[in-house]
Design a protein around this motif. Structure first.
Motif, PDB file in Angstrom:
ATOM      1  N   ALA A 174      10.340  38.854 100.887  1.00 42.00           N
ATOM      2  CA  ALA A 174      11.073  38.626  99.628  1.00 42.00           C
ATOM      3  C   ALA A 174      12.405  37.951  99.922  1.00 42.00           C
ATOM      4  N   THR A 175      12.350  36.667 100.240  1.00 47.50           N
ATOM      5  CA  THR A 175      13.570  35.923 100.554  1.00 47.50           C
ATOM      6  C   THR A 175      14.256  35.405  99.299  1.00 47.50           C
ATOM      7  N   ILE A 176      13.496  35.101  98.264  1.00 48.27           N
ATOM      8  CA  ILE A 176      14.050  34.475  97.063  1.00 48.27           C
ATOM      9  C   ILE A 176      15.110  35.354  96.405  1.00 48.27           C
ATOM     10  N   THR A 177      14.853  36.639  96.321  1.00 52.97           N
ATOM     11  CA  THR A 177      15.779  37.546  95.636  1.00 52.97           C
ATOM     12  C   THR A 177      17.138  37.619  96.327  1.00 52.97           C
ATOM     13  N   PRO A 178      17.214  37.951  97.617  1.00 57.44           N
ATOM     14  CA  PRO A 178      18.532  37.995  98.272  1.00 57.44           C
ATOM     15  C   PRO A 178      19.210  36.632  98.297  1.00 57.44           C
ATOM     16  N   ARG A 179      18.426  35.569  98.416  1.00 58.08           N
ATOM     17  CA  ARG A 179      19.004  34.217  98.398  1.00 58.08           C
ATOM     18  C   ARG A 179      19.723  33.966  97.073  1.00 58.08           C
ATOM     19  N   ALA A 180      19.108  34.384  95.979  1.00 61.25           N
ATOM     20  CA  ALA A 180      19.708  34.193  94.655  1.00 61.25           C
ATOM     21  C   ALA A 180      20.989  34.995  94.498  1.00 61.25           C
ATOM     22  N   VAL A 181      20.984  36.236  95.014  1.00 63.21           N
ATOM     23  CA  VAL A 181      22.166  37.095  94.886  1.00 63.21           C
ATOM     24  C   VAL A 181      23.320  36.550  95.725  1.00 63.21           C
ATOM     25  N   VAL A 182      23.048  36.151  96.957  1.00 64.48           N
ATOM     26  CA  VAL A 182      24.091  35.594  97.825  1.00 64.48           C
ATOM     27  C   VAL A 182      24.712  34.357  97.174  1.00 64.48           C
ATOM     28  N   LYS A 183      23.895  33.497  96.637  1.00 63.97           N
ATOM     29  CA  LYS A 183      24.386  32.288  95.982  1.00 63.97           C
ATOM     30  C   LYS A 183      25.265  32.625  94.782  1.00 63.97           C
ATOM     31  N   ALA A 184      24.851  33.609  93.990  1.00 64.23           N
ATOM     32  CA  ALA A 184      25.613  33.989  92.800  1.00 64.23           C
ATOM     33  C   ALA A 184      26.980  34.554  93.176  1.00 64.23           C
ATOM     34  N   VAL A 185      27.035  35.397  94.207  1.00 61.94           N
ATOM     35  CA  VAL A 185      28.310  35.973  94.628  1.00 61.94           C
ATOM     36  C   VAL A 185      29.220  34.876  95.177  1.00 61.94           C
ATOM     37  N   ALA A 186      28.659  33.962  95.965  1.00 59.16           N
ATOM     38  CA  ALA A 186      29.455  32.854  96.509  1.00 59.16           C
ATOM     39  C   ALA A 186      30.013  31.980  95.393  1.00 59.16           C
ATOM     40  N   ASN A 187      29.221  31.704  94.376  1.00 54.24           N
ATOM     41  CA  ASN A 187      29.695  30.885  93.256  1.00 54.24           C
ATOM     42  C   ASN A 187      30.822  31.571  92.495  1.00 54.24           C
ATOM     43  N   LEU A 188      30.719  32.887  92.356  1.00 58.74           N
ATOM     44  CA  LEU A 188      31.790  33.631  91.683  1.00 58.74           C
ATOM     45  C   LEU A 188      33.091  33.531  92.483  1.00 58.74           C
ATOM     46  N   LEU A 189      33.007  33.704  93.792  1.00 57.28           N
ATOM     47  CA  LEU A 189      34.198  33.580  94.625  1.00 57.28           C
ATOM     48  C   LEU A 189      34.765  32.172  94.570  1.00 57.28           C
ATOM     49  N   ARG A 190      33.887  31.201  94.491  1.00 59.18           N
ATOM     50  CA  ARG A 190      34.326  29.803  94.390  1.00 59.18           C
ATOM     51  C   ARG A 190      35.089  29.571  93.080  1.00 59.18           C
ATOM     52  N   LEU A 191      34.625  30.184  92.013  1.00 56.00           N
ATOM     53  CA  LEU A 191      35.319  30.079  90.730  1.00 56.00           C
ATOM     54  C   LEU A 191      36.713  30.694  90.822  1.00 56.00           C
ATOM     55  N   GLN A 192      36.813  31.868  91.408  1.00 59.90           N
ATOM     56  CA  GLN A 192      38.106  32.531  91.532  1.00 59.90           C
ATOM     57  C   GLN A 192      39.095  31.694  92.337  1.00 59.90           C
ATOM     58  N   GLN A 193      38.604  31.017  93.358  1.00 62.80           N
ATOM     59  CA  GLN A 193      39.487  30.245  94.230  1.00 62.80           C
ATOM     60  C   GLN A 193      39.879  28.896  93.647  1.00 62.80           C
ATOM     61  N   THR A 194      38.915  28.204  93.071  1.00 56.42           N
ATOM     62  CA  THR A 194      39.165  26.824  92.633  1.00 56.42           C
ATOM     63  C   THR A 194      39.624  26.708  91.188  1.00 56.42           C
ATOM     64  N   HIS A 195      39.331  27.714  90.366  1.00 57.77           N
ATOM     65  CA  HIS A 195      39.727  27.653  88.957  1.00 57.77           C
ATOM     66  C   HIS A 195      40.343  28.982  88.506  1.00 57.77           C
ATOM     67  N   PRO A 196      41.449  29.398  89.127  1.00 60.26           N
ATOM     68  CA  PRO A 196      42.069  30.671  88.740  1.00 60.26           C
ATOM     69  C   PRO A 196      42.544  30.669  87.295  1.00 60.26           C
ATOM     70  N   GLU A 197      42.816  29.473  86.761  1.00 64.77           N
ATOM     71  CA  GLU A 197      43.278  29.403  85.371  1.00 64.77           C
ATOM     72  C   GLU A 197      42.196  29.832  84.384  1.00 64.77           C
ATOM     73  N   VAL A 198      40.932  29.690  84.773  1.00 60.28           N
ATOM     74  CA  VAL A 198      39.837  30.114  83.899  1.00 60.28           C
ATOM     75  C   VAL A 198      39.887  31.627  83.697  1.00 60.28           C
ATOM     76  N   LEU A 199      40.236  32.342  84.766  1.00 60.22           N
ATOM     77  CA  LEU A 199      40.360  33.790  84.667  1.00 60.22           C
ATOM     78  C   LEU A 199      41.637  34.178  83.929  1.00 60.22           C
ATOM     79  N   ALA A 200      42.741  33.512  84.271  1.00 61.26           N
ATOM     80  CA  ALA A 200      44.039  33.867  83.697  1.00 61.26           C
ATOM     81  C   ALA A 200      44.094  33.599  82.198  1.00 61.26           C
ATOM     82  N   ASP A 201      43.452  32.515  81.752  1.00 63.14           N
ATOM     83  CA  ASP A 201      43.540  32.112  80.349  1.00 63.14           C
ATOM     84  C   ASP A 201      42.384  32.624  79.489  1.00 63.14           C
ATOM     85  N   ALA A 202      41.503  33.407  80.069  1.00 69.81           N
ATOM     86  CA  ALA A 202      40.341  33.911  79.315  1.00 69.81           C
ATOM     87  C   ALA A 202      40.796  34.827  78.181  1.00 69.81           C
TER      88      ALA A 202
END
Length: 212
Positions: A174-202
């Motif tokens: 079952a590689t697909i499931t953990p692959r999807a979760v790892v990608k989702a967590v990485a994308n969330l961290l990428r959002l926090q780092q590259t677009h902090p204003e999205v969080l601040a202005d929400a």
């Protein structure tokens, strides 16, 4: 016969009215208790991601609604901000892994103020029992492997399962499931780092609800 039909009709109407009244009364009597229980469960989950001693604000009341393609959904995702003595100490943000084996996987990710992962939990999924469902903490400790990790320009390639050259284990068969979760967590961290204003202005969850 007509009189009998009218009598039966009135009886049925009265019965329906009584039943409806009982349903409404039950709802009014229990809605506060249900809301309180849901809030307690929500706070319990947040406290698994953000240590209680690291904040002095009302985490549930701090809710904001964040919208970004990096969160895997067109819908706004709840963001909770931990504050201690007036300073932000951490976040808990929901996200979606849209490419799970059996559909979308809903997650909540906790991070400290520096962007280091303090915890990840699965909120909802439909992955295969005995295989993909190992993303649940009650089924395995795999989800704890995110703790202490952060995303930087130097380690971006490590945010993948080992089969793809990354640092995270996959499940046998079952590689697909953990692959999807790892990608989702990485994308969330990428959002926090590259677009902090999205969080601040929400907008707050309360304001977002009023505008709908």
């Amino acid at each position: 016969m007509l009189t009998s039909m009218r009598k039966n009709g009135l009886t049925l109407a009265l019965f329906a009215l009584v039943c409806t009244s009982l349903v409404v009364a039950t709802h009014l009597l229990t809605q506060d208790k249900i809301a309180h229980q849901q809030q307690r469960e929500q706070l319990a989950t947040l406290n698994e991601l953000i240590p209680p001693g690291s904040y002095d604000n009302d985490l549930v009341a701090s809710c904001k609604q964040v919208t970004s393609p990096l969160l895997g959904s067109e819908q706004a995702m709840p963001l909770y901000t931990a504050i201690l003595a007036g300073k932000v100490t951490g976040y808990a943000l929901e996200t979606v892994a849209p490419d799970g084996y059996s559909g979308a996987i809903r997650l909540i990710v906790g991070t400290d103020a520096s962007g280091k992962v303090s915890g990840v939990r699965v909120l909802a999924h439909r992955e295969t029992p005995g295989l993909g469902d190992k993303i649940e903490l009650k089924k395995s400790n795999w989800i704890l492997s995110f703790n202490g990790h952060s995303l930087t320009g130097d380690n971006a390639n490590s945010w993948a399962v080992k089969k793809d050259g990354g640092d995270f284990d996959a499940f046998t068969g079952a590689t697909i499931t953990p692959r999807a979760v790892v990608k989702a967590v990485a994308n969330l961290l990428r959002l926090q780092q590259t677009h902090p204003e999205v969080l601040a202005d929400a907008p707050s969850c309360e304001r977002a609800g009023e505008s709908q």
